[in-house]
Design an enzyme around this catalytic site. Structure first.
Site, PDB file in Angstrom:
ATOM      1  N   THR A  19       0.853  -1.192   0.000  1.00  0.00           N
ATOM      2  CA  THR A  19       0.000   0.000   0.000  1.00  0.00           C
ATOM      3  C   THR A  19       0.884   1.236   0.000  1.00  0.00           C
ATOM      4  O   THR A  19       1.887   1.295   0.716  1.00  0.00           O
ATOM      5  CB  THR A  19      -0.946   0.017   1.216  1.00  0.00           C
ATOM      6  OG1 THR A  19      -1.849  -1.081   1.083  1.00  0.00           O
ATOM      7  CG2 THR A  19      -1.758   1.297   1.288  1.00  0.00           C
ATOM      8  N   PHE A  45       1.161   4.980   0.979  1.00  0.00           N
ATOM      9  CA  PHE A  45       0.581   5.993   1.861  1.00  0.00           C
ATOM     10  C   PHE A  45       1.197   7.335   1.484  1.00  0.00           C
ATOM     11  O   PHE A  45       2.373   7.387   1.128  1.00  0.00           O
ATOM     12  CB  PHE A  45       0.938   5.709   3.327  1.00  0.00           C
ATOM     13  CG  PHE A  45       0.243   4.501   3.892  1.00  0.00           C
ATOM     14  CD1 PHE A  45      -0.911   4.625   4.646  1.00  0.00           C
ATOM     15  CD2 PHE A  45       0.742   3.228   3.669  1.00  0.00           C
ATOM     16  CE1 PHE A  45      -1.556   3.516   5.167  1.00  0.00           C
ATOM     17  CE2 PHE A  45       0.107   2.106   4.183  1.00  0.00           C
ATOM     18  CZ  PHE A  45      -1.044   2.251   4.942  1.00  0.00           C
TER      19      PHE A  45
END
Ligand code: PEP
Ligand code: MN
Length: 648
Positions: free
Chosen positions: A540, A542
């Site tokens: 992921t 961020f």
């Protein structure tokens, strides 16, 4: 010996236990293990365990199973994080979620050589400078080092480049001359069992890098660490540097398996010296990368500006270009093992970094907080720690919108929000928030490997589960696993860690959560299955967000190592042939590379779309300004989200 205290022990009774143990010659260490509070009694004290067991508040007494007590995980479950430097140079940490790289020549040869090497290794990202001034050479005729002069040259180089230094000490008599000239002592392989040296060095209290002897077992190595800890220092870093085997092709044999073994036995950080382990330049980087993959907290690497002219260990010293390549490879590998390469403080924390974590708020003396959505153990919190460090003060909130609000109203100096997952795609909620909060900009980016676990109460097992809770992203990333259990009912939560918290709060059985192992640990729940994401290559991205400063059109300066090299833009186009093509042509015409292009429906305007675009920044900032100007003129609804340093 470990004394487990009863849950209801009073403060007075606890103090009586402490006094009882101290009076009988023990050092004590207090710990909380899950629900249990314990006191570790260390050293050579004498006690009647039956009498001790009768003291009020003592539940039971357990003997430690290892001969090393201070170094053992039985005495301290949490990883020790060692801090090196801090007086005349910025402190550097070893251990935890970071990978710390020490580099420099085998020996200090001259003022110019150590300075030049320090500059080169620092530029590539090394954070601590190594170099020998007293060299324990096999041959008495080989170069023995420059002694105190060498140390002075190294201290000067370290201070001018803001790098702590580590250097080997070969004899107890040298402690007094060396103690103010180095930030960390190194005990070399040949001296690992020089117990008088260990006692003297340990008594100074400075951090110590303890190399494993070439013919020593792991237990002997940990016993030597015990000598250092028992003599006074708390900061010991273990260093595997190859052992003697029947193999002669390499100088020694790198004992890779020692890394996970020692991590299990001890709380101390473990780093690896691939240079002395293999002794052949071309094999140093592969061995170093293997060590990182096996869980090492860092490396110490020999680098020389001109290895062919080095006075010692030239054949195993890396050329600066090889070291730079190794550092880039470590940076790419780090997320796979859930870590981040620690960069040189000045590169990682440019002046622009200060506004977020070191700026004091106007009203109080408190350092500004960093906000994230979720509870303790949330993936966003892990991303936050990667960027801002373990000590960063945090402000957990319960929605992505609240992250933006906290940054906007100043209750947080910066925030961390997920924008894209490699399996489940963009986190549209956050992209949409950027449009609603034009005063918020992206200033940094971090990529986190996401390993999901199925988590439940201690008493639950996988067969009993009927309900599974998580964030929709958690479900999307674990689709294949969930498809094998079609009877499970899915319940959506604001974030994965909150799903875990809800089970702990309710004491719910038959309910599981999909979240991180860290969240399970935070809430004292059990991991039923680890790695339930559809593909292990699950990352992921961020972003770090901050309030815009000054000119509304420009974002705050970016975070990260080095100058910004990436920008994010959002725009829509007129409904006419070639409208998107014209905008993209503005970018391609200036040689600007596109790393993301995604279209999103515009809320309230059916069949109209916004384009989310990430681009690489050209070296020349003026070119980008021109491009932005041209795009603004051609596109509709142009939003400039910010420039920042791309995560690898
Ligand atoms: C060194 O690091 O310079 C050194 C001599 O290493 P070791 O003690 O591991 O041989
Ligand atoms: Mn050497």
């Amino acid at each position: 010996m470990i004394i487990v205290l009863s849950k209801t022990i009073s403060a007075h009774d606890k103090e009586m236990v402490r006094i009882y143990l101290k009076d009988r010659g023990f050092n004590i260490r207090e710990q909380v293990f899950g629900e249990e509070e314990i006191i570790g009694a260390l050293g050579k004290g004498i006690v009647d365990t039956r009498e001790l067991g009768l003291l009020p508040g003592v539940e039971r007494i357990a003997a430690t199973s290892k001969p090393y007590e201070l170094a053992s995980r039985e005495t301290q479950s949490e990883d020790t994080i060692v801090t090196v430097g801090g007086a005349s140079v910025s402190p550097v940490k070893i251990g935890g979620s970071r990978i710390t790289v020490i580099a420099g020549p085998c020996a200090v040869e001259s003022k110019e050589q150590i300075r030049e090497t320090a500059e080169l290794v620092r530029e590539s990202g090394a954070v601590i400078l190594r170099g020998g001034a007293y060299k324990p050479r096999t041959s008495p005729y080989a170069f023995q080092g420059l002694g105190v002069k060498g140390l002075e040259f190294m201290k000067e180089a370290g201070e001018s480049l803001n790098m702590p230094i580590v250097t080997e000490i070969v004899s107890p008599e040298l402690v007094d001359v060396m103690k103010d000239l180095t930030d960390m002592f190194q005990i070399g392989a040949r001296n690992m069992q020089n117990f008088e040296l260990l006692k003297k060095v340990g008594s100074i209290g400075k951090p110590v890098l303890l190399k494993r002897g070439a013919a020593n077992t792991i237990e002997e190595w940990l016993m030597s660490a015990e000598y250092l800890l028992a003599s006074g220092t708390k900061d010991v870093v273990l260093c595997e540097r190859g052992i003697r085997t029947f193999e002669t092709y390499t100088r020694n044999t790198l004992d890779i398996s020692a890394i996970p073994v020692v991590k299990g036995l001890s709380h101390l950080p473990v780093i690896v010296d691939p240079s002395h382990a293999v002794g052949i330049r071309a094999k140093v980087s592969p061995a170093g990368l293997a060590a990182i993959a096996a869980g090492a907290d860092g490396l110490t690497v020999e680098v020389h500006p001109k290895p062919d002219a080095a006075l010692s260990d030239g054949p195993q010293s890396l050329y600066p270009e090889q070291f730079e390549r190794l550092m880039r490879d470590i940076e790419a590998l780090a997320p796979v093992v859930g870590k981040e390469l620690l960069r040189t403080p000045l590169r990682r924390h440019p002046a622009t970094f200060t506004p977020f974590i070191q700026r004091k708020t106007e009203r109080t003396e408190e350092v500004e907080k960093i906000t994230f959505c979720g509870e303790s153990g949330a993936f966003a919190e892990q991303a936050l720690v990667r960027v801002f460090g373990d000590d960063a003060p945090r402000l957990p909130v319960t929605s992505f919108k609240a992250v933006f609000d906290a940054v906007l109203d100043g209750s947080a100096g910066a925030g961390v929000a997920p924008v894209e997952n490699s399996l489940a795609g963009s986190v549209h909620e956050n992209y949409d928030l950027f449009l609603r909060y034009p005063d918020i900009a992206i200033v940094g980016e971090v990529k986190l490997r996401i390993t999901h676990c199925l988590i439940a109460d201690e008493k639950s097992d996988i067969e009993s589960i009927a309900v599974v809770r998580s964030h929709p992203q958690g479900f999307a990333q674990c689709q294949d696993f969930l498809a094998k259990h079609p009877q499970w009912q899915l319940e959506t939560f604001n974030n994965t860690a909150e799903a875990v918290a809800s089970i702990a709060r309710e004491g719910a059985l038959k309910v599981a959560a999909i979240a991180s192992e860290a969240a399970a640990k935070s809430f004292g729940l059990k991991v039923l299955k680890v790695g339930v994401e559809t593909n292990p290559l699950n990352y992921t991205r961020f972003v770090v967000i901050s309030r815009r400063v000054g000119d509304k059109a420009s974002a705050p300066p970016s975070l990260g190592s080095g100058a910004p090299n990436k920008a994010s833009l959002v725009f829509s186009v007129n409904d006419e042939p070639g409208a998107l093509f014209t905008c993209l042509q503005i970018l391609s015409g200036r040689g600007i590379n596109l790393s993301k292009l995604e279209s999103r429906p515009i809320h309230g305007r059916p069949w109209e779309y916004l384009f989310y675009v990430d681009v690489s920044l050209p070296k020349d900032a003026d070119i980008f300004d021109t491009v932005v100007g041209e795009l603004k003129a051609k596109a509709k609804d142009f939003h400039f989200l910010g420039t920042y340093r791309a995560a690898i």
